[in-house]
Design an enzyme around this catalytic site. Structure first.
Site, PDB file in Angstrom:
ATOM      1  N   SER A 140       5.915  -3.721   8.677  1.00 57.46           N
ATOM      2  CA  SER A 140       5.913  -3.785  10.145  1.00 57.46           C
ATOM      3  C   SER A 140       7.276  -3.443  10.732  1.00 57.46           C
ATOM      4  O   SER A 140       7.417  -3.269  11.947  1.00 57.46           O
ATOM      5  CB  SER A 140       5.476  -5.176  10.622  1.00 57.46           C
ATOM      6  OG  SER A 140       6.369  -6.177  10.163  1.00 57.46           O
ATOM      7  N   ASP A 182       0.208 -12.748   2.905  1.00 58.80           N
ATOM      8  CA  ASP A 182       1.426 -13.249   2.270  1.00 58.80           C
ATOM      9  C   ASP A 182       1.331 -12.870   0.802  1.00 58.80           C
ATOM     10  O   ASP A 182       0.534 -13.449   0.055  1.00 58.80           O
ATOM     11  CB  ASP A 182       1.519 -14.766   2.443  1.00 58.80           C
ATOM     12  CG  ASP A 182       2.732 -15.377   1.758  1.00 58.80           C
ATOM     13  OD1 ASP A 182       3.435 -14.656   1.018  1.00 58.80           O
ATOM     14  OD2 ASP A 182       2.966 -16.580   1.950  1.00 58.80           O
ATOM     15  N   VAL A 183       2.109 -11.882   0.377  1.00 64.08           N
ATOM     16  CA  VAL A 183       1.966 -11.354  -0.980  1.00 64.08           C
ATOM     17  C   VAL A 183       2.326 -12.371  -2.057  1.00 64.08           C
ATOM     18  O   VAL A 183       1.970 -12.188  -3.227  1.00 64.08           O
ATOM     19  CB  VAL A 183       2.789 -10.063  -1.174  1.00 64.08           C
ATOM     20  CG1 VAL A 183       2.274  -8.962  -0.256  1.00 64.08           C
ATOM     21  CG2 VAL A 183       4.276 -10.312  -0.951  1.00 64.08           C
ATOM     22  N   ASN A 210       7.255  -3.474  -1.060  1.00 62.07           N
ATOM     23  CA  ASN A 210       8.486  -3.482  -0.278  1.00 62.07           C
ATOM     24  C   ASN A 210       8.828  -4.853   0.299  1.00 62.07           C
ATOM     25  O   ASN A 210       9.982  -5.113   0.629  1.00 62.07           O
ATOM     26  CB  ASN A 210       8.354  -2.458   0.852  1.00 62.07           C
ATOM     27  CG  ASN A 210       9.461  -2.557   1.863  1.00 62.07           C
ATOM     28  OD1 ASN A 210      10.577  -2.111   1.628  1.00 62.07           O
ATOM     29  ND2 ASN A 210       9.167  -3.158   3.022  1.00 62.07           N
ATOM     30  N   TYR A 246      18.344 -13.788  -4.882  1.00 68.87           N
ATOM     31  CA  TYR A 246      17.964 -12.416  -4.554  1.00 68.87           C
ATOM     32  C   TYR A 246      18.219 -11.484  -5.745  1.00 68.87           C
ATOM     33  O   TYR A 246      17.367 -10.657  -6.097  1.00 68.87           O
ATOM     34  CB  TYR A 246      18.759 -11.947  -3.338  1.00 68.87           C
ATOM     35  CG  TYR A 246      18.353 -10.605  -2.790  1.00 68.87           C
ATOM     36  CD1 TYR A 246      17.182 -10.459  -2.048  1.00 68.87           C
ATOM     37  CD2 TYR A 246      19.147  -9.483  -2.986  1.00 68.87           C
ATOM     38  CE1 TYR A 246      16.812  -9.233  -1.532  1.00 68.87           C
ATOM     39  CE2 TYR A 246      18.785  -8.240  -2.473  1.00 68.87           C
ATOM     40  CZ  TYR A 246      17.614  -8.119  -1.748  1.00 68.87           C
ATOM     41  OH  TYR A 246      17.252  -6.902  -1.242  1.00 68.87           O
ATOM     42  N   LYS A 253      15.411  -9.281  -7.810  1.00 59.91           N
ATOM     43  CA  LYS A 253      15.456  -7.821  -7.868  1.00 59.91           C
ATOM     44  C   LYS A 253      15.687  -7.305  -9.288  1.00 59.91           C
ATOM     45  O   LYS A 253      15.214  -6.221  -9.656  1.00 59.91           O
ATOM     46  CB  LYS A 253      16.525  -7.295  -6.913  1.00 59.91           C
ATOM     47  CG  LYS A 253      16.214  -7.564  -5.437  1.00 59.91           C
ATOM     48  CD  LYS A 253      14.877  -6.984  -5.016  1.00 59.91           C
ATOM     49  CE  LYS A 253      14.610  -7.143  -3.543  1.00 59.91           C
ATOM     50  NZ  LYS A 253      13.314  -6.537  -3.144  1.00 59.91           N
TER      51      LYS A 253
END
Length: 247
Positions: free
Chosen positions: A13, A64-65, A91, A155, A159
């Site tokens: 979005s 909500d993935v 993403n 984070y 990743k």
């Protein structure tokens, strides 16, 4: 390059996800714009409206993935609406930056659940559909997942995990003509980076050989390459889009 292809782009979005969606549509794809909660609905609908006004096809789907069943429902909507699923871009991602000694369990878990488990959920449900005729899965990692960063243990872990998951899944599905790659952006100007203090931005710029920050279009162009047949012999790769930051 993507004529008649159907793409699901999570977290699309705004920011990088939105730009990827717009780029895919310009190249002939039909896209599912995903947003995580009701508060993002209006932004997602604006993206859909922008695409439709330009003559493209898109729908907005809330999911909500990090929730297994919601990720499954997201893939089902794509197939039910457009009849196929050819491209999946994982993403969706968040940050909850804090020094390790101050980081709460909730801050760690939330980032892992969305950034890492969310990729697992979507790949699991998406690959089951895509392996029947092949396709492309693109996972968004980060240069932080390659070399770490102060205040981003959660984070960086998420990743780095995305990279390991990408390479493992690429080996599993290569014989099914399902290619799985990752993009590792560096400092890309977006809503997320706009919130950073100027001092941090200036210090970061010193470590970028190209001597400027990246933009969302530059990431989207790499995603287009990986989604298209131009990268038909590329799988299990991590492509950095960072101006030389992590070379």
């Amino acid at each position: 390059m993507l004529r008649n292809k159907v793409a699901v782009i999570t977290g699309s979005s705004s920011g990088i996800g939105k730009e990827i969606a717009l780029n895919f549509v310009k190249n002939g794809a039909k896209v599912v714009i995903n947003y995580p909660f009701e508060g993002s609905k209006s932004e997602a609908e604006k993206v859909v409206a922008q695409i439709q006004e330009a003559g493209g096809e898109a729908i907005a789907v809330m999911a909500d993935v990090s929730q297994f069943e919601q990720a499954q429902a997201l893939m089902k909507v794509a197939v039910d609406t457009f009849g196929s699923l050819d491209i999946l871009v994982n993403n969706a991602g968040i940050t909850r930056d804090m020094l390790l000694l101050r980081m709460t369990e909730e801050e760690f878990d939330r980032v892992i659940n969305i950034n890492l488990k969310g990729v697992f959920n979507c790949m699991k449900h998406g690959s089951r559909i895509m392996m029947k005729k092949g396709g492309s899965i693109i996972n968004m990692s980060s240069v932080v997942g390659l070399h770490g960063n102060i205040g981003q243990c959660n984070y960086a872990a998420s990743k780095a995990g995305v990279i390991g998951m990408t390479k493992s899944a690429a080996r599993e599905f290569a014989s099914k003509n399902l290619r799985i790659n990752a993009i590792a952006p560096g400092f890309i100007v977006s809503n997320m980076t706009d919130k950073l203090p100027e001092a941090i931005k200036e210090n970061t710029l010193k470590g970028i050989p190209i001597n400027r920050f990246g933009n969302v279009e530059e990431v989207a162009n790499v995603a287009l390459f990986l989604a298209s047949d131009l990268s038909s012999y590329v799988t299990g790769e991590v492509i950095k889009v960072d101006g030389g930051m992590a070379m």
